[in-house]
Design a protein around this motif. Structure first.
Motif, PDB file in Angstrom:
ATOM      1  N   ASN A 176      50.032 -27.861  41.621  1.00  9.85           N
ATOM      2  CA  ASN A 176      50.951 -28.991  41.735  1.00  9.85           C
ATOM      3  C   ASN A 176      51.969 -28.851  42.863  1.00  9.85           C
ATOM      4  N   SER A 177      51.714 -27.942  43.792  1.00 15.13           N
ATOM      5  CA  SER A 177      52.664 -27.764  44.893  1.00 15.13           C
ATOM      6  C   SER A 177      51.931 -27.259  46.126  1.00 15.13           C
ATOM      7  N   ASP A 178      52.593 -27.314  47.243  1.00 21.36           N
ATOM      8  CA  ASP A 178      52.015 -26.760  48.467  1.00 21.36           C
ATOM      9  C   ASP A 178      51.763 -25.263  48.309  1.00 21.36           C
ATOM     10  N   ALA A 179      52.664 -24.571  47.624  1.00 16.07           N
ATOM     11  CA  ALA A 179      52.491 -23.126  47.406  1.00 16.07           C
ATOM     12  C   ALA A 179      51.235 -22.856  46.575  1.00 16.07           C
ATOM     13  N   ASP A 180      51.010 -23.666  45.532  1.00 13.29           N
ATOM     14  CA  ASP A 180      49.793 -23.514  44.730  1.00 13.29           C
ATOM     15  C   ASP A 180      48.559 -23.772  45.592  1.00 13.29           C
ATOM     16  N   ALA A 181      48.597 -24.825  46.391  1.00 10.74           N
ATOM     17  CA  ALA A 181      47.458 -25.152  47.265  1.00 10.74           C
ATOM     18  C   ALA A 181      47.169 -24.002  48.224  1.00 10.74           C
ATOM     19  N   ASP A 182      48.220 -23.387  48.753  1.00 15.53           N
ATOM     20  CA  ASP A 182      48.033 -22.245  49.656  1.00 15.53           C
ATOM     21  C   ASP A 182      47.340 -21.086  48.942  1.00 15.53           C
ATOM     22  N   ARG A 183      47.722 -20.827  47.680  1.00 16.52           N
ATOM     23  CA  ARG A 183      47.085 -19.743  46.915  1.00 16.52           C
ATOM     24  C   ARG A 183      45.603 -20.038  46.674  1.00 16.52           C
ATOM     25  N   HIS A 184      45.254 -21.301  46.527  1.00 14.57           N
ATOM     26  CA  HIS A 184      43.872 -21.699  46.232  1.00 14.57           C
ATOM     27  C   HIS A 184      42.969 -21.669  47.465  1.00 14.57           C
ATOM     28  N   ARG A 185      43.559 -21.671  48.637  1.00 15.10           N
ATOM     29  CA  ARG A 185      42.761 -21.735  49.870  1.00 15.10           C
ATOM     30  C   ARG A 185      41.769 -20.588  49.998  1.00 15.10           C
ATOM     31  N   GLY A 190      45.835 -10.903  41.230  1.00 16.15           N
ATOM     32  CA  GLY A 190      44.695 -10.854  42.142  1.00 16.15           C
ATOM     33  C   GLY A 190      43.575 -11.793  41.746  1.00 16.15           C
ATOM     34  N   GLY A 191      43.862 -12.684  40.828  1.00 10.87           N
ATOM     35  CA  GLY A 191      42.827 -13.571  40.285  1.00 10.87           C
ATOM     36  C   GLY A 191      42.210 -14.519  41.292  1.00 10.87           C
ATOM     37  N   MET A 192      43.008 -15.027  42.221  1.00 13.33           N
ATOM     38  CA  MET A 192      42.463 -15.970  43.196  1.00 13.33           C
ATOM     39  C   MET A 192      41.419 -15.287  44.083  1.00 13.33           C
ATOM     40  N   GLU A 193      41.685 -14.064  44.498  1.00 14.38           N
ATOM     41  CA  GLU A 193      40.726 -13.323  45.312  1.00 14.38           C
ATOM     42  C   GLU A 193      39.471 -13.003  44.509  1.00 14.38           C
ATOM     43  N   ARG A 194      39.653 -12.656  43.239  1.00 16.37           N
ATOM     44  CA  ARG A 194      38.497 -12.362  42.376  1.00 16.37           C
ATOM     45  C   ARG A 194      37.679 -13.621  42.112  1.00 16.37           C
ATOM     46  N   LEU A 195      38.371 -14.751  41.910  1.00 13.20           N
ATOM     47  CA  LEU A 195      37.642 -16.022  41.740  1.00 13.20           C
ATOM     48  C   LEU A 195      36.899 -16.399  43.011  1.00 13.20           C
ATOM     49  N   ALA A 196      37.522 -16.159  44.168  1.00 10.12           N
ATOM     50  CA  ALA A 196      36.864 -16.457  45.443  1.00 10.12           C
ATOM     51  C   ALA A 196      35.550 -15.694  45.542  1.00 10.12           C
ATOM     52  N   ALA A 197      35.563 -14.424  45.198  1.00 10.73           N
ATOM     53  CA  ALA A 197      34.347 -13.610  45.249  1.00 10.73           C
ATOM     54  C   ALA A 197      33.323 -14.096  44.227  1.00 10.73           C
ATOM     55  N   PHE A 198      33.780 -14.443  43.022  1.00 17.66           N
ATOM     56  CA  PHE A 198      32.905 -14.936  41.955  1.00 17.66           C
ATOM     57  C   PHE A 198      32.204 -16.220  42.386  1.00 17.66           C
ATOM     58  N   TYR A 199      32.975 -17.190  42.892  1.00 22.23           N
ATOM     59  CA  TYR A 199      32.395 -18.469  43.304  1.00 22.23           C
ATOM     60  C   TYR A 199      31.505 -18.308  44.535  1.00 22.23           C
ATOM     61  N   ARG A 200      31.905 -17.476  45.481  1.00 22.74           N
ATOM     62  CA  ARG A 200      31.098 -17.233  46.676  1.00 22.74           C
ATOM     63  C   ARG A 200      29.704 -16.715  46.279  1.00 22.74           C
TER      64      ARG A 200
END
Length: 140
Positions: free
Chosen positions: A77-86, A36-46
């Motif tokens: 390094n992949s489309d899948a990684d980019a999708d997770r970062h969105r 769940g780190g990407m969602e937590r980072l999204a909230a942190f950066y927001r």
């Protein structure tokens, strides 16, 4: 008169504008690899953007598996990684900020047994010597 008259004014960089010149420098939070780190980072950066930061530089994401600071480090390094970062990018943009992903290849400073670097020279802070990359691998 303010000693920093342009700090809170927009900065036009051509294809986009940064809302102000307040920058949050890179820091590795450990959330990059967490469940769940990407969602937590999204909230942190927001939250940082809502507090007035115009541009955020993320913690380092490796361009490949062997470039991570440790085994199984977060990659971009992949489309899948980019999708997770969105989720992160969208949260920052929705709050009015800009974000820059830091790509970080740890090289001889990595802490895993698959470390690689341009030459087989051990880092003074590491106990292992990296494998020297071939010219083809350097290009990759």
């Amino acid at each position: 008169m303010s000693p920093f008259p342009f700090l809170l004014s927009p900065l036009d960089l051509g294809p986009f504008t940064v809302p102000n010149r307040a920058l949050m420098g890179s820091m590795h939070t450990g959330l990059e690899e967490a469940d769940g780190g990407m969602e937590r980072l999204a909230a942190f950066y927001r939250e940082r953007v809502e507090g007035g930061v115009g541009l955020i530089v993320t913690g380092g994401f490796s361009p490949n598996d062997v470039g991570g600071i440790f085994g199984h480090a977060a990659t971009l390094n992949s489309d899948a990684d980019a999708d997770r970062h969105r989720v992160i990018t969208n949260a920052v943009h929705d709050a009015g900020g800009r974000i820059l992903a830091q790509l970080l290849h740890a090289g001889r400073y990595s802490y895993h047994d698959q470390s690689v670097a341009p030459s087989a020279i051990r880092s003074p802070i590491n106990s292992q010597t990296p494998r020297e990359l071939s010219e083809i691998e350097i290009e990759e």
